[in-house]
Scaffold this motif. Sequence first.
Motif, short mmCIF file in Angstrom:
data_model
loop_
_atom_site.label_atom_id
_atom_site.label_comp_id
_atom_site.label_asym_id
_atom_site.label_seq_id
_atom_site.Cartn_x
_atom_site.Cartn_y
_atom_site.Cartn_z
N ALA A 74 -3.50 7.81 5.10
CA ALA A 74 -3.79 6.72 4.17
C ALA A 74 -2.50 6.14 3.60
CB ALA A 74 -4.69 7.22 3.04
N ARG A 75 -1.55 6.98 3.31
CA ARG A 75 -0.26 6.51 2.77
C ARG A 75 0.49 5.68 3.81
NH1 ARG A 75 5.21 7.99 2.17
NH2 ARG A 75 6.00 7.51 0.11
N GLU A 76 0.51 6.15 5.04
CA GLU A 76 1.19 5.42 6.10
C GLU A 76 0.53 4.07 6.35
OE1 GLU A 76 1.22 8.17 9.37
OE2 GLU A 76 2.94 9.26 8.57
N ARG A 77 -0.81 4.06 6.32
CA ARG A 77 -1.54 2.80 6.51
C ARG A 77 -1.20 1.82 5.39
NH1 ARG A 77 -6.78 1.09 4.65
NH2 ARG A 77 -7.51 -0.61 5.95
N LEU A 78 -1.19 2.30 4.15
CA LEU A 78 -0.85 1.45 3.01
C LEU A 78 0.57 0.89 3.16
CD1 LEU A 78 -1.49 0.25 0.24
CD2 LEU A 78 -0.73 2.42 -0.78
N GLN A 79 1.51 1.72 3.55
CA GLN A 79 2.89 1.27 3.71
C GLN A 79 3.00 0.22 4.82
OE1 GLN A 79 4.86 5.07 4.16
NE2 GLN A 79 5.63 4.94 2.06
N ARG A 80 2.26 0.41 5.92
CA ARG A 80 2.28 -0.59 6.99
C ARG A 80 1.71 -1.92 6.50
NH1 ARG A 80 0.24 3.69 10.07
NH2 ARG A 80 -1.85 2.76 9.97
N MET A 81 0.62 -1.86 5.75
CA MET A 81 0.00 -3.08 5.23
C MET A 81 0.94 -3.80 4.27
SD MET A 81 -3.93 -1.89 4.68
CE MET A 81 -4.52 -3.51 4.22
N ILE A 82 1.62 -3.05 3.43
CA ILE A 82 2.58 -3.67 2.48
C ILE A 82 3.70 -4.34 3.26
CG2 ILE A 82 4.32 -3.15 0.73
CD1 ILE A 82 2.36 -0.99 -0.33
N SER A 83 4.20 -3.67 4.28
CA SER A 83 5.28 -4.24 5.09
C SER A 83 4.83 -5.53 5.77
CB SER A 83 5.73 -3.22 6.13
OG SER A 83 6.71 -3.77 6.96
N ARG A 84 3.62 -5.50 6.36
CA ARG A 84 3.10 -6.72 7.00
C ARG A 84 2.91 -7.83 6.00
NH1 ARG A 84 -1.60 -3.91 9.51
NH2 ARG A 84 -0.49 -2.28 10.59
N TYR A 85 2.43 -7.51 4.80
CA TYR A 85 2.24 -8.52 3.76
C TYR A 85 3.57 -9.14 3.35
CZ TYR A 85 1.12 -10.80 -0.63
OH TYR A 85 0.99 -11.74 -1.62
N ARG A 86 4.58 -8.30 3.17
CA ARG A 86 5.90 -8.82 2.80
C ARG A 86 6.46 -9.74 3.89
NH1 ARG A 86 8.46 -3.31 0.24
NH2 ARG A 86 7.50 -3.54 -1.81
N ASP A 87 6.28 -9.35 5.15
CA ASP A 87 6.73 -10.20 6.26
C ASP A 87 5.98 -11.53 6.26
OD1 ASP A 87 8.44 -8.18 7.03
OD2 ASP A 87 7.16 -7.47 8.69
N TRP A 88 4.67 -11.47 6.06
CA TRP A 88 3.86 -12.69 6.02
C TRP A 88 4.30 -13.57 4.86
CZ3 TRP A 88 0.54 -14.36 2.12
CH2 TRP A 88 -0.23 -15.49 2.44
N LEU A 89 4.49 -12.98 3.68
CA LEU A 89 4.90 -13.74 2.50
C LEU A 89 6.27 -14.38 2.71
CD1 LEU A 89 3.86 -14.47 -0.30
CD2 LEU A 89 5.04 -12.45 -1.17
N GLU A 90 7.16 -13.64 3.33
CA GLU A 90 8.49 -14.20 3.62
C GLU A 90 8.38 -15.40 4.56
OE1 GLU A 90 12.51 -12.82 5.94
OE2 GLU A 90 11.44 -11.32 4.76
N GLY A 91 7.50 -15.30 5.56
CA GLY A 91 7.29 -16.41 6.48
C GLY A 91 6.71 -17.62 5.78
N VAL A 92 5.77 -17.39 4.88
CA VAL A 92 5.16 -18.50 4.12
C VAL A 92 6.23 -19.15 3.25
CG1 VAL A 92 3.54 -19.06 2.27
CG2 VAL A 92 2.82 -17.59 4.16
N ASN A 93 7.01 -18.33 2.54
CA ASN A 93 8.05 -18.89 1.68
C ASN A 93 9.09 -19.66 2.47
OD1 ASN A 93 6.92 -17.94 -0.70
ND2 ASN A 93 8.04 -16.01 -0.61
N THR A 94 9.45 -19.15 3.63
CA THR A 94 10.43 -19.83 4.49
C THR A 94 9.89 -21.19 4.94
OG1 THR A 94 11.30 -17.72 5.24
CG2 THR A 94 11.79 -19.63 6.60
N SER A 95 8.63 -21.22 5.34
CA SER A 95 8.04 -22.48 5.81
C SER A 95 7.91 -23.49 4.68
CB SER A 95 6.70 -22.26 6.49
OG SER A 95 5.72 -21.86 5.56
N TRP A 96 7.59 -23.02 3.47
CA TRP A 96 7.50 -23.93 2.33
C TRP A 96 8.87 -24.47 1.95
CZ3 TRP A 96 3.28 -26.23 0.98
CH2 TRP A 96 2.05 -25.60 1.15
N ASN A 97 9.89 -23.62 1.98
CA ASN A 97 11.24 -24.06 1.64
C ASN A 97 11.79 -25.00 2.69
OD1 ASN A 97 11.29 -22.62 -0.75
ND2 ASN A 97 12.15 -20.80 0.20
N ALA A 98 11.44 -24.78 3.96
CA ALA A 98 11.90 -25.67 5.03
C ALA A 98 11.24 -27.04 4.94
CB ALA A 98 11.62 -25.03 6.39
N ALA A 99 10.02 -27.06 4.42
CA ALA A 99 9.29 -28.34 4.32
C ALA A 99 9.79 -29.20 3.17
CB ALA A 99 7.80 -28.06 4.12
N LYS A 100 10.50 -28.61 2.24
CA LYS A 100 11.00 -29.38 1.07
C LYS A 100 12.18 -30.22 1.41
CE LYS A 100 9.27 -26.43 -2.54
NZ LYS A 100 9.58 -25.63 -3.67
#
Length: 100
Positions: A74-100
């Motif tokens: 359960a801990r490993e699954r949670l850590q993987r999900m957090i990592s994927r979320y951070r990667d996704w959020l970074e991608g969203v932020n990058t795309s928003w900053n590039a669009a400005k």
Amino acid sequence: MSKKTNVAHENVSKLASLGIAAMEYEAARRSAYVELKAVRDARKEWNIENGHEEDLPPEAKQQYSVAAKRRKNARERLQRMISRYRDWLEGVNTSWNAAK
């Protein structure tokens, strides 16, 4: 729907999944703790009854072993999900900053 709305819906979904995973980890952590306490109590009782310091039979430790494995998974699954979320959020932020 607009891009912002889609991103917001996806964000809410991802955060809800993280929350559920965190609750699952907490339940598994608590279960492992309870099983460990039971093993410790059983070991004390075993030593009192037998008058020596022999360890418990392997069957007595099996439930803790299973609970500890669930906690680890359960801990490993949670850590993987957090990592994927951070990667996704970074991608969203990058795309928003590039669009400005």
